[in-house]
Design a protein around this motif. Structure first.
Motif, PDB file in Angstrom:
ATOM      1  N   MET B 390      43.677  17.914   3.257  1.00 10.57           N
ATOM      2  CA  MET B 390      42.464  18.459   2.646  1.00 10.57           C
ATOM      3  C   MET B 390      42.567  18.446   1.123  1.00 10.57           C
ATOM      4  O   MET B 390      41.598  18.145   0.424  1.00 10.57           O
ATOM      5  CB  MET B 390      42.224  19.883   3.151  1.00 10.57           C
ATOM      6  N   VAL B 391      43.749  18.794   0.597  1.00 11.46           N
ATOM      7  CA  VAL B 391      43.937  18.788  -0.853  1.00 11.46           C
ATOM      8  C   VAL B 391      43.735  17.372  -1.392  1.00 11.46           C
ATOM      9  O   VAL B 391      43.027  17.148  -2.384  1.00 11.46           O
ATOM     10  CB  VAL B 391      45.347  19.308  -1.234  1.00 11.46           C
ATOM     11  N   ARG B 392      44.342  16.419  -0.709  1.00 13.07           N
ATOM     12  CA  ARG B 392      44.278  15.029  -1.181  1.00 13.07           C
ATOM     13  C   ARG B 392      42.847  14.479  -1.128  1.00 13.07           C
ATOM     14  O   ARG B 392      42.483  13.581  -1.878  1.00 13.07           O
ATOM     15  CB  ARG B 392      45.196  14.141  -0.345  1.00 13.07           C
ATOM     16  N   ALA B 393      42.038  15.037  -0.236  1.00 15.57           N
ATOM     17  CA  ALA B 393      40.670  14.542  -0.083  1.00 15.57           C
ATOM     18  C   ALA B 393      39.727  15.087  -1.165  1.00 15.57           C
ATOM     19  O   ALA B 393      38.582  14.656  -1.266  1.00 15.57           O
ATOM     20  CB  ALA B 393      40.140  14.916   1.304  1.00 15.57           C
ATOM     21  N   ASP B 394      40.209  16.029  -1.975  1.00 16.86           N
ATOM     22  CA  ASP B 394      39.386  16.590  -3.051  1.00 16.86           C
ATOM     23  C   ASP B 394      39.967  16.111  -4.383  1.00 16.86           C
ATOM     24  O   ASP B 394      41.046  16.525  -4.793  1.00 16.86           O
ATOM     25  CB  ASP B 394      39.412  18.130  -2.966  1.00 16.86           C
ATOM     26  N   ALA B 395      39.230  15.255  -5.052  1.00 18.23           N
ATOM     27  CA  ALA B 395      39.762  14.561  -6.231  1.00 18.23           C
ATOM     28  C   ALA B 395      40.062  15.515  -7.388  1.00 18.23           C
ATOM     29  O   ALA B 395      40.804  15.165  -8.310  1.00 18.23           O
ATOM     30  CB  ALA B 395      38.775  13.494  -6.691  1.00 18.23           C
ATOM     31  N   ARG B 396      39.528  16.738  -7.337  1.00 18.54           N
ATOM     32  CA  ARG B 396      39.801  17.682  -8.421  1.00 18.54           C
ATOM     33  C   ARG B 396      41.245  18.189  -8.372  1.00 18.54           C
ATOM     34  O   ARG B 396      41.748  18.755  -9.342  1.00 18.54           O
ATOM     35  CB  ARG B 396      38.851  18.885  -8.315  1.00 18.54           C
ATOM     36  N   ARG B 404      57.449  18.225   2.491  1.00 22.19           N
ATOM     37  CA  ARG B 404      58.478  17.812   3.438  1.00 22.19           C
ATOM     38  C   ARG B 404      58.464  18.642   4.708  1.00 22.19           C
ATOM     39  O   ARG B 404      58.794  18.163   5.772  1.00 22.19           O
ATOM     40  CB  ARG B 404      59.867  17.941   2.811  1.00 22.19           C
ATOM     41  N   PHE B 405      58.133  19.913   4.584  1.00 22.93           N
ATOM     42  CA  PHE B 405      58.185  20.802   5.742  1.00 22.93           C
ATOM     43  C   PHE B 405      56.814  21.448   5.901  1.00 22.93           C
ATOM     44  O   PHE B 405      55.850  20.724   6.159  1.00 22.93           O
ATOM     45  CB  PHE B 405      59.302  21.820   5.574  1.00 22.93           C
ATOM     46  N   ALA B 406      56.725  22.746   5.714  1.00 27.41           N
ATOM     47  CA  ALA B 406      55.443  23.413   5.925  1.00 27.41           C
ATOM     48  C   ALA B 406      54.934  24.077   4.645  1.00 27.41           C
ATOM     49  O   ALA B 406      54.207  25.047   4.694  1.00 27.41           O
ATOM     50  CB  ALA B 406      55.552  24.429   7.056  1.00 27.41           C
ATOM     51  N   LEU B 407      55.373  23.561   3.510  1.00 20.93           N
ATOM     52  CA  LEU B 407      54.914  24.082   2.209  1.00 20.93           C
ATOM     53  C   LEU B 407      54.170  22.990   1.457  1.00 20.93           C
ATOM     54  O   LEU B 407      54.670  21.870   1.340  1.00 20.93           O
ATOM     55  CB  LEU B 407      56.114  24.541   1.376  1.00 20.93           C
ATOM     56  N   VAL B 408      52.975  23.318   0.952  1.00 17.20           N
ATOM     57  CA  VAL B 408      52.213  22.386   0.120  1.00 17.20           C
ATOM     58  C   VAL B 408      52.120  22.968  -1.289  1.00 17.20           C
ATOM     59  O   VAL B 408      51.641  24.095  -1.470  1.00 17.20           O
ATOM     60  CB  VAL B 408      50.795  22.161   0.697  1.00 17.20           C
ATOM     61  N   CYS B 409      52.598  22.194  -2.288  1.00 18.00           N
ATOM     62  CA  CYS B 409      52.520  22.601  -3.688  1.00 18.00           C
ATOM     63  C   CYS B 409      51.402  21.793  -4.337  1.00 18.00           C
ATOM     64  O   CYS B 409      51.468  20.564  -4.382  1.00 18.00           O
ATOM     65  CB  CYS B 409      53.842  22.340  -4.396  1.00 18.00           C
ATOM     66  N   PHE B 410      50.400  22.476  -4.839  1.00 14.64           N
ATOM     67  CA  PHE B 410      49.226  21.757  -5.332  1.00 14.64           C
ATOM     68  C   PHE B 410      48.674  22.437  -6.571  1.00 14.64           C
ATOM     69  O   PHE B 410      49.033  23.580  -6.887  1.00 14.64           O
ATOM     70  CB  PHE B 410      48.155  21.685  -4.231  1.00 14.64           C
ATOM     71  N   ARG B 411      47.779  21.742  -7.275  1.00 14.56           N
ATOM     72  CA  ARG B 411      47.132  22.348  -8.421  1.00 14.56           C
ATOM     73  C   ARG B 411      45.852  21.617  -8.764  1.00 14.56           C
ATOM     74  O   ARG B 411      45.648  20.479  -8.348  1.00 14.56           O
ATOM     75  CB  ARG B 411      48.061  22.378  -9.624  1.00 14.56           C
ATOM     76  N   LEU B 412      45.037  22.274  -9.544  1.00 13.77           N
ATOM     77  CA  LEU B 412      43.840  21.653 -10.094  1.00 13.77           C
ATOM     78  C   LEU B 412      44.270  20.703 -11.195  1.00 13.77           C
ATOM     79  O   LEU B 412      45.082  21.070 -12.051  1.00 13.77           O
ATOM     80  CB  LEU B 412      42.918  22.728 -10.699  1.00 13.77           C
ATOM     81  N   ARG B 413      43.741  19.480 -11.161  1.00 15.71           N
ATOM     82  CA  ARG B 413      43.958  18.599 -12.302  1.00 15.71           C
ATOM     83  C   ARG B 413      43.170  19.166 -13.474  1.00 15.71           C
ATOM     84  O   ARG B 413      42.154  19.843 -13.289  1.00 15.71           O
ATOM     85  CB  ARG B 413      43.415  17.208 -11.994  1.00 15.71           C
ATOM     86  N   VAL B 448      55.526  22.818 -15.010  1.00 18.58           N
ATOM     87  CA  VAL B 448      54.260  22.633 -14.300  1.00 18.58           C
ATOM     88  C   VAL B 448      54.020  23.807 -13.370  1.00 18.58           C
ATOM     89  O   VAL B 448      54.793  24.049 -12.437  1.00 18.58           O
ATOM     90  CB  VAL B 448      54.265  21.309 -13.496  1.00 18.58           C
ATOM     91  N   TYR B 449      52.960  24.539 -13.612  1.00 22.03           N
ATOM     92  CA  TYR B 449      52.597  25.666 -12.763  1.00 22.03           C
ATOM     93  C   TYR B 449      51.782  25.142 -11.593  1.00 22.03           C
ATOM     94  O   TYR B 449      50.871  24.352 -11.755  1.00 22.03           O
ATOM     95  CB  TYR B 449      51.757  26.656 -13.573  1.00 22.03           C
ATOM     96  N   MET B 450      52.111  25.590 -10.398  1.00 21.02           N
ATOM     97  CA  MET B 450      51.391  25.114  -9.210  1.00 21.02           C
ATOM     98  C   MET B 450      51.224  26.236  -8.202  1.00 21.02           C
ATOM     99  O   MET B 450      51.954  27.235  -8.233  1.00 21.02           O
ATOM    100  CB  MET B 450      52.127  23.928  -8.586  1.00 21.02           C
ATOM    101  N   LEU B 451      50.274  26.063  -7.317  1.00 22.08           N
ATOM    102  CA  LEU B 451      50.083  27.020  -6.229  1.00 22.08           C
ATOM    103  C   LEU B 451      50.930  26.577  -5.038  1.00 22.08           C
ATOM    104  O   LEU B 451      51.125  25.387  -4.806  1.00 22.08           O
ATOM    105  CB  LEU B 451      48.611  27.108  -5.812  1.00 22.08           C
ATOM    106  N   ARG B 452      51.397  27.553  -4.292  1.00 23.29           N
ATOM    107  CA  ARG B 452      52.195  27.277  -3.090  1.00 23.29           C
ATOM    108  C   ARG B 452      51.435  27.773  -1.865  1.00 23.29           C
ATOM    109  O   ARG B 452      51.091  28.948  -1.792  1.00 23.29           O
ATOM    110  CB  ARG B 452      53.544  27.997  -3.135  1.00 23.29           C
ATOM    111  N   CYS B 453      51.203  26.895  -0.910  1.00 21.96           N
ATOM    112  CA  CYS B 453      50.624  27.310   0.372  1.00 21.96           C
ATOM    113  C   CYS B 453      51.690  27.083   1.444  1.00 21.96           C
ATOM    114  O   CYS B 453      51.929  25.942   1.852  1.00 21.96           O
ATOM    115  CB  CYS B 453      49.358  26.518   0.676  1.00 21.96           C
ATOM    116  N   ALA B 454      52.350  28.150   1.849  1.00 27.60           N
ATOM    117  CA  ALA B 454      53.450  28.050   2.818  1.00 27.60           C
ATOM    118  C   ALA B 454      52.939  28.505   4.186  1.00 27.60           C
ATOM    119  O   ALA B 454      52.627  29.683   4.374  1.00 27.60           O
ATOM    120  CB  ALA B 454      54.618  28.918   2.370  1.00 27.60           C
ATOM    121  N   VAL B 455      52.854  27.577   5.112  1.00 24.17           N
ATOM    122  CA  VAL B 455      52.420  27.931   6.460  1.00 24.17           C
ATOM    123  C   VAL B 455      53.642  28.399   7.239  1.00 24.17           C
ATOM    124  O   VAL B 455      54.662  27.706   7.269  1.00 24.17           O
ATOM    125  CB  VAL B 455      51.773  26.724   7.174  1.00 24.17           C
ATOM    126  N   GLY B 456      53.572  29.546   7.862  1.00 24.25           N
ATOM    127  CA  GLY B 456      54.754  30.021   8.570  1.00 24.25           C
ATOM    128  C   GLY B 456      54.540  31.335   9.292  1.00 24.25           C
ATOM    129  O   GLY B 456      55.394  31.787  10.048  1.00 24.25           O
TER     130      GLY B 456
END
Lengths: 487, 487
Positions: B390-396, B404-413, B448-456
């Motif tokens: 879903m993150v990759r599908a939003d160009a912003r 690698r596991f169940a954590l997604v590190c993402f940020r607004l460009r 680089v500051y990023m948000l962490r979404c850890a599913v668990g």
């Protein structure tokens, strides 16, 4: 993604490697790992099992007659692969049939060994509640109510112990609940060490010396080793029966002076109120006076005040600050505004992950009250005093060290001093061999082997103490009569 | 002594001092501290409370909107004095009304911060059971079944993780269950330190150097400080985004060579499989090759193998032997006969007192099976993969580090690199402010500051992940639109 019924998920069917594709997750198995109804059903099985265990506690032999490997070789070598529908009920049956019979029953009313674990329903249920809620209060933000409840009950406990106000949060001090005395000693020692090294230079860790008596719990020398104090710099000062095995301030003063003269740095004194072997009480005030000229830290083992005494030195030694620990904006704003600061308990101990221990202590204090707990402790002291009286009334025995709390250290007198220890070793072995009898432990202090009868199990009644003494007397009679035949 | 009804005791009426007379103990109050029927009744209240909590978990805001002091100043400053008959039920009401609303709910399906606590009914009830049974298995004799069950489940876990046979008890190795990773790292470090100091001399503790990356959990540097390693001898080797923030073997090699050339002693490397900030994976094999010429110990954080790898060095460092720890005659005889020896777990960790942790792990493995747990983990990885998509599908947005596991590190460009961090900080703040929304945390890696979404979280379903992403998108839209007005 396809919607999943309830909160159950499963794999997309691939084996071995971790699923890492973007394909929707298909629901195949319903693990129901945290289902409320299942919890309610299984929880009742657990509650009934524990209640039955308490109800039948008096019937178990305190210590099982089993040999090493008895359980290991009975259980499957491989873990179960799949979930079986009735696995939980079957597991509870295993606990009843296989595990409980192989335990040493610390709640038994006939457990007089070590220091008994003085359990309570509120304590056990407080832990159960904490496990069910399962929060991780390492910072205030990580679970505000858990941190604040800990601050409240730490002050409650401090007040119950009549600690001075300045040691409490209410007076600018504070404390935290750790899992074990070992952790508390290590925390205090590391705080003291870092404070001293900041003053004399980090390179001088090899010069630091710590002091205790030969009666101090081994947790202290272990903590000193963990903290990097040289093995030969842990001074275990001998104690003597004439001093009731208390640490002598004069001997401490001499040892510190000797070390300081040799260019070493006295760091830390571990005093004990109620030693493990005989509940000896070190003269804390005089030891503090002896330590003061060297700026050495005095820690009182078994006293809440120990690790709680100087939070700032503690947090300086054990504190950490990381980006990935969520800061709470509300808390930061409040602090920046000069408002109430927050306590992050991760900086107060060795571990980051912590249990919600405050809930247990809160529930115990809330349910029984300070007076209720005092009465409980006094009833144990009273029973120990009664046991002491019985020992003194039998001329074959002697009480070896003065009883101060709820521990009686006693032994059979022996005409032959050399074999006295062997005689008493045999007595303990035979006492503990009686399957429905008491379970006691031993001490060896100043070369004198003695039996320890520690009253402290919650279920212990006066009749258990009387019956325990009866077993000791009977075994002694039997051993002494056999010896007369041999001699 | 007068016989007491049931197992209730009380004081002989004196106040303040501990009762120390030989006079019979009079029964005045019935504390019923460990009464089976009371336990059954109160236990059901606890089970129902937890079950209700799980059932309503989805409705709680993950993080409460409270200010420091909210609970402290609401609870009485003094502990209760006397036991009230209905105190337990009242306490349960307090938990519902006052404590639960002030918690950060780690079991919430919308808890995506830190690494969620992946709870289960069997896990929670395993802890409850251990708390109820309350044995202290510090030696084999202190509770044989508890020690043996731990040996069994440690091997079960090792097999589930496909560890080599020689690391298991079955192959001459072995392991123990500790409370936290912090303890495991400290134990391994102390074992390595003492082994090295035995070879080079205890006086050289100041020459020891330990290595990790700037991504290693702070538990490691904290453990090094506790163990007496100089602060400036903890080398945090920088990592880079091009290496996905993994520790570089070449950089490690260079650092060790530099230290060895300067007369220092490389002691210990802490490698991580799945770092806390971004779940980076250090190249363990290559790091071992780099460490080998210096005889440095390589510990793998997050791997069972770490503290379990060399029990003999561990026991040499942490072992103790005291008279007052009851030796078991059966065990000693068996060992003397060349039979099966015993494991005394007190020598395998920092603390003497231990929980019956094996019961929890046994119950979890017994109830869910290894495959059941694998499926559970894979479902979380699958949901994280879906979030990543879903993150990759939003160009912003961008995914900052490989999932690698169940954590997604993402940020607004951001068009403005300087304000990118501030923008994402604000995004996280607004995401977490939505009371029925997700709760995430952040990382700051390489500036680089990023948000962490850890599913668990066990209760997390696909819909929670979708809804979380919707909140992130909406907040981003709102923030970006306001910024356009300002700019």
């Amino acid at each position: 993604m396809a919607p999943a019924p309830s909160h159950c998920h499963a794999t997309n069917g691939n084996n071995g490697a971790i699923a890492a594709s973007d394909t929707p997750v298909k629901t195949q198995h319903c693990a129901r790992l945290l289902d409320a109804d299942e919890f309610r059903r299984q929880g009742r099985l657990v509650v009934d099992l524990i209640a039955d265990y308490y109800a039948g506690m008096g019937e178990y032999p305190v210590h099982p007659t089993v040999s090493p490997g008895f359980l290991r070789h009975r259980l499957p070598a491989e873990p179960p692969s799949r979930r079986e529908p009735d696995a939980f009920a079957a597991a509870m049956q295993d606990v009843r049939d296989v595990i409980l019979p192989g335990l040493t029953h610390w709640q038994s009313p006939r457990h007089f060994a070590h220091f008994p674990a003085s359990s309570s329903t509120a304590g056990a249920l407080g832990e159960a509640l904490a496990a069910g809620i399962n929060v991780v209060p390492f910072t205030w933000a990580a679970s505000p109510a858990a941190t604040e409840l800990e601050m409240v009950v730490v002050d409650w406990l401090g007040k119950a112990l009549h600690l001075p106000e300045r040691l409490l949060f209410a007076g600018g001090g504070g404390g935290s609940i750790l899992g074990t005395t070992c952790e508390a000693i290590l925390c205090a020692l590391v705080a003291a060490r870092d404070r001293k090294l900041a003053a004399i230079g980090e390179g001088r860790i090899g010069d630091l010396v710590v002091y205790c008596s030969d009666q101090t719990h081994f947790a202290f020398c272990k903590a000193a080793r963990i903290a990097g104090i040289r093995r030969e710099h842990c001074r275990e000062i001998p104690t003597y029966r004439d001093d009731a095995f208390a640490l002598s301030p004069a001997a401490l003063r001499a040892a510190m002076r000797r070390d300081a003269d040799a260019g070493l740095v006295p760091l830390f004194v571990c005093a004990t109120v109620g030693t493990t072997q005989t509940t000896a009480v070190d003269p804390v005030g005089e030891l503090c006076a002896a330590a003061a000229p060297h700026g050495a830290w005095v820690h009182v083992d078994a006293a809440y005040a120990g690790s709680a005494m100087t939070p700032s030195a503690l947090v300086a030694a054990l504190g950490t600050d990381q980006e990935y620990i969520l800061k709470d904006a509300a808390a930061e704003t409040a602090a920046a505004d000069g408002g109430e600061g927050v306590v992050d308990y991760k900086d107060w101990g060795i571990t980051l992950t912590r249990r919600f221990r405050a809930l247990k202590l809160w529930l115990v204090l809330r349910c029984y009250g300070v007076e209720g707990l005092r009465e409980h402790v006094r009833s144990h002291v009273g029973m120990a005093a009664a046991f002491e009286g019985m020992v003194r009334a039998d001329a074959r025995f002697e009480v070896v060290t003065p009883r101060r709390f709820a521990l009686v250290c006693f032994r059979l007198r022996s005409p032959n001093k050399k074999t006295a220890n062997e005689l008493n070793r045999r007595l303990l072995e035979e006492v503990n061999a009686a399957s429905s009898g008491p379970y006691m432990s031993s001490a060896n202090v100043g070369g004198v082997y003695m039996l320890r009868c520690a009253v402290g199990s919650t279920l212990t009644e006066e009749r258990h103490v009387r019956e325990a003494w009866k077993v000791v007397q009977d075994r002694a009679t039997s051993i002494l009569s056999k010896m007369e035949i041999i001699m």
